[in-house]
Design an enzyme around this catalytic site. Structure first.
Site, PDB file in Angstrom:
ATOM      1  N   HIS A 188      34.875  37.594  45.355  1.00 38.80           N
ATOM      2  CA  HIS A 188      33.616  37.031  45.839  1.00 38.80           C
ATOM      3  C   HIS A 188      33.862  36.365  47.182  1.00 38.80           C
ATOM      4  CE1 HIS A 188      32.213  37.120  41.436  1.00 38.80           C
ATOM      5  NE2 HIS A 188      31.637  38.092  42.109  1.00 38.80           N
ATOM      6  N   GLU A 191      34.669  32.593  47.966  1.00 41.80           N
ATOM      7  CA  GLU A 191      35.659  31.914  47.135  1.00 41.80           C
ATOM      8  C   GLU A 191      37.015  31.889  47.861  1.00 41.80           C
ATOM      9  OE1 GLU A 191      35.109  33.770  43.263  1.00 41.80           O
ATOM     10  OE2 GLU A 191      32.977  33.272  43.287  1.00 41.80           O
ATOM     11  N   HIS A 316      39.140  33.355  40.901  1.00 40.67           N
ATOM     12  CA  HIS A 316      37.805  33.045  41.411  1.00 40.67           C
ATOM     13  C   HIS A 316      37.689  31.535  41.574  1.00 40.67           C
ATOM     14  CE1 HIS A 316      35.574  36.953  40.717  1.00 40.67           C
ATOM     15  NE2 HIS A 316      36.748  37.188  40.157  1.00 40.67           N
ATOM     16  N   GLU A 389      38.965  30.560  37.083  1.00 41.55           N
ATOM     17  CA  GLU A 389      37.998  29.904  37.962  1.00 41.55           C
ATOM     18  C   GLU A 389      38.669  28.606  38.419  1.00 41.55           C
ATOM     19  OE1 GLU A 389      35.020  30.972  38.943  1.00 41.55           O
ATOM     20  OE2 GLU A 389      34.527  32.555  37.506  1.00 41.55           O
TER      21      GLU A 389
HETATM   22  O1  LU0 Z   1      31.781  37.097  38.142  1.00 37.83           O
HETATM   23  C1  LU0 Z   1      31.417  36.046  37.670  1.00 37.83           C
HETATM   24  O2  LU0 Z   1      30.228  35.782  37.405  1.00 37.83           O
HETATM   25  C2  LU0 Z   1      32.466  34.978  37.422  1.00 37.83           C
HETATM   26  C3  LU0 Z   1      32.655  34.760  35.949  1.00 37.83           C
HETATM   27  C4  LU0 Z   1      32.994  35.974  35.117  1.00 37.83           C
HETATM   28  C5  LU0 Z   1      34.380  36.467  35.415  1.00 37.83           C
HETATM   29  C6  LU0 Z   1      32.854  35.675  33.657  1.00 37.83           C
HETATM   30  N1  LU0 Z   1      32.019  33.702  37.958  1.00 37.83           N
HETATM   31  S1  LU0 Z   1      31.885  33.457  39.584  1.00 37.83           S
HETATM   32  O3  LU0 Z   1      31.132  34.533  40.125  1.00 37.83           O
HETATM   33  O4  LU0 Z   1      31.271  32.150  39.801  1.00 37.83           O
HETATM   34  N2  LU0 Z   1      33.312  33.400  40.247  1.00 37.83           N
HETATM   35 ZN    ZN Z   2      33.830  34.744  41.682  1.00 40.99          ZN
END
Ligand code: LU0
Ligand code: ZN
Ligand code: CA
Ligand code: CA
Ligand code: CA
Length: 426
Positions: A188, A191, A316, A389
Site C-alpha cells: 500500500h 505505508e 503493512h 500491521e
Molecule cells: O489490506 C488490508 O486491508 C490490510 C489488512 C488485511 C491484510 C487483513 N490492512 S491495511 O490496508 O490497513 N494495511
Molecule cells: Zn496495507
C-alpha cells in the site's frame, strides 16, 4: 422529494449544498445556516459496525478505512459527503472529525514550498527512502556484501519502475537446499514505514554478518529474500507535490476514469470470492479487473511461483497486529486449512506478537478480505505467510506518516519476530 434531493447529493455533493443554500435564500424561509459543507475527504469516526459482516460492508463500500480498530470498536475512515450520507442511510453513526486535505497539509509542514514535480518526502521526514534512494540502498548492499548479497528484479510496476529484490545467504550465487524465506513491503502506497522495515532487514542481515551470531547463523542456513517495495508508483505518487497524498492503491488507470487497484485484493487465490473486496473501480479496496491484473501482483506471484518459500511476512501499517490466514472466511478450519495448520499459524503468530507487543489474530477477525497476498501464499503454496500491521496502534490519517525518528525504534522492534519466523522456516 427526499429521494430526489439525495440523488442530487450523491451525484455532486458540493453543487447540491450550494443549491440548498440558494433555495433557502430565494424562498425567504430562513437564513442560510453557516455550517460549512462536509469536506471532499472527511475524516469520520463510525460506530455501529460491531460484527465482521458489518465491518466488511463498511470497508468495501468505497470508503478508506484507516487502521483496523481493535475488538470491534469505532472505525476511523475517510469518506466523501455522498459516502457518509450513504453509510448513515444504512444505519451507521458517523461523526465528522476533520478535513483530510487540511490534515495532510499540516502533517507535510504547511503549503508546499518544494518543486512539486519532484517526489520527495516533506522536510523533516528525509529519513524515509524515496524510490531512488531505496534502489540505491539495495544496490549498495549487494556491492558492499557481494559474498552474501545478490540483487535481482521481480519485474516492473505499471509505470515501468523496476521492482528490485535482494537475496541474502552464504554462497549467494548458488541456489542451495536451504529454507527460503521472503519479506515483502510497501504494497500500500502510503505505508512508507514498511519500506524502511525491509531496508532494515537488508541492513541487519548484511552488516551484521560475521559479527552478530544470530544473524550469521540465519544467513548461513537460510536463503533470505527481501522486496522493499511492491508498489513504487503509488509510493512516489504519495509523496509527489511536496505533500502527502494519503494514497493506497497502485497507479493503474481504470475503465471508469478512476485510478488504482488495491494490490492486496488482486491476488489470484479465491479472488473476489467472498465480499472481501470492491468491484467498483473508484473504491479503495477495488480488486482489479481480473486476478493478478495489476502488473505488480503478477510480478510478485510469478516470483513466488518460481521459488520454494517456506515462510513470509508482508509488512503493512498500521494498528500493531500480527495476522494470519485465512482472510476470506471467518472459519479457522476450511478447505486448505486443517486444525493442525491453523494451530501452527496461531502458535507462531502469538510467539512473534509476544516479542513486539502487537495483537495476534486471524486476518478475518478484522473484516473479510479476498485476494490478499497471505491467503494466496498459503492457499496456493502452503507458505507460512503472515501480515504485520506496524506502528502506530491508531491515529487517523497521520498514522501512515509517523515522524522519521520512529524508523529506528519501530523497525528494530520486529527483529525478534523476524528471527522467530526464520527459525520456523526450518
Ligand atoms: O489490506 C488490508 O486491508 C490490510 C489488512 C488485511 C491484510 C487483513 N490492512 S491495511 O490496508 O490497513 N494495511
Ligand atoms: Zn496495507
Ligand atoms: Ca524528522
Ligand atoms: Ca546459502
Ligand atoms: Ca534454494
Amino acid at each position: 422529494m427526499f429521494t430526489k434531493r439525495r440523488a442530487i447529493g450523491l451525484a455532486a455533493a458540493a453543487a447540491a449544498a450550494a443549491l440548498m443554500v440558494v433555495t433557502a435564500w430565494s424562498a425567504g424561509a430562513q437564513e442560510p445556516t453557516a455550517a460549512p459543507p462536509a469536506p471532499d475527504r472527511g475524516l469520520y469516526t463510525l460506530t455501529g459496525a460491531d460484527t465482521v459482516q458489518t465491518r466488511t460492508q463498511v470497508v468495501n463500500s468505497g470508503v478508506d478505512v484507516l487502521g483496523e480498530g481493535h475488538g470491534g470498536g469505532p472505525m476511523e475512515l475517510i469518506a466523501s459527503p455522498a459516502q457518509a450520507r450513504q453509510l448513515r442511510a444504512q444505519g451507521y453513526t458517523l461523526e465528522l472529525t476533520g478535513d483530510v486535505e487540511a490534515m495532510l497539509e499540516k502533517r507535510s509542514g504547511g503549503p508546499s514550498t518544494k518543486d512539486s514535480s519532484v517526489a520527495d518526502f516533506p522536510s523533516g521526514d528525509e529519513g524515509y527512502h524515496t524510490y531512488d534512494e531505496m534502489v540505491a540502498e539495495v544496490a549498495a548492499a549487494a556491492t558492499d556484501h557481494a559474498a552474501i548479497a545478490q540483487q535481482g528484479s521481480v519485474g516492473s510496476s505499471f509505470e515501468g519502475r523496476d521492482l528490485p529484490f535482494l537475496k541474502i545467504s552464504d554462497n549467494v550465487a548458488t541456489d542451495e537446499d536451504e529454507p527460503e524465506v521472503l519479506f515483502t513491503c510497501n504494497m500500500h502506497a502510503r505505508e512508507h514505514l514498511t519500506t524502511e522495515m525491509c531496508l532494515h532487514i537488508v541492513q541487519r542481515f548484511t552488516d551484521g554478518y560475521g559479527t552478530d551470531q544470530t544473524v550469521t547463523g540465519f544467513v548461513d542456513s537460510r536463503e533470505i529474500f527481501v522486496i522493499p517495495s511492491q508498489n513504487p508508483d503509488g509510493a512516489e505518487f504519495d509523496i509527489s507535490g511536496g505533500e502527502y497524498q494519503g494514497w493506497r492503491k497502485n497507479r493503474q488507470p481504470n475503465s471508469d476514469g478512476s485510478v488504482g487497484t488495491d494490490l492486496n485484493r488482486n491476488f489470484s487465490y479465491k479472488w473476489g470470492c467472498c465480499g472481501g473486496s470492491d468491484d467498483n473501480p473508484s473504491g479503495e479496496t477495488y480488486r482489479g479487473e481480473s486476478p493478478a491484473s495489476a502488473p505488480e501482483v503478477a510480478a510478485v506471484q510469478a516470483f513466488m511461483d518460481g521459488r520454494q518459500f517456506k515462510a513470509h511476512i508482508d509488512f503493512h501499517t498500521f494498528s500493531e497486529l500480527v495476522l494470519w490466514p485465512f482472510g476470506h472466511t471467518t472459519d479457522d478450519v476450511t478447505e486448505g486449512m486443517t486444525q493442525e495448520e491453523y494451530d501452527r499459524f496461531a502458535d507462531i503468530g502469538q510467539q512473534m506478537a509476544e516479542t513486539n507487543g502487537y495483537t495476534p489474530e486471524q486476518a478475518s477477525d478484522l473484516y473479510i478480505t479476498d485476494g490478499s497476498i497471505d491467503d494466496w501464499a498459503w492457499g496456493t503454496h502452503k507458505i507460512l505467510s503472515y501480515t504485520f500491521e506496524m506502528f502506530p496502534s491508531g491515529g487517523g490519517i497521520d498514522g501512515f506518516y509517523p515522524p522519521d525518528e520512529e524508523i529506528g525504534p519501530q523497525t528494530t522492534r520486529n527483529d525478534a519476530a523476524v528471527d522467530i519466523l526464520l527459525t520456523n522456516a526450518g
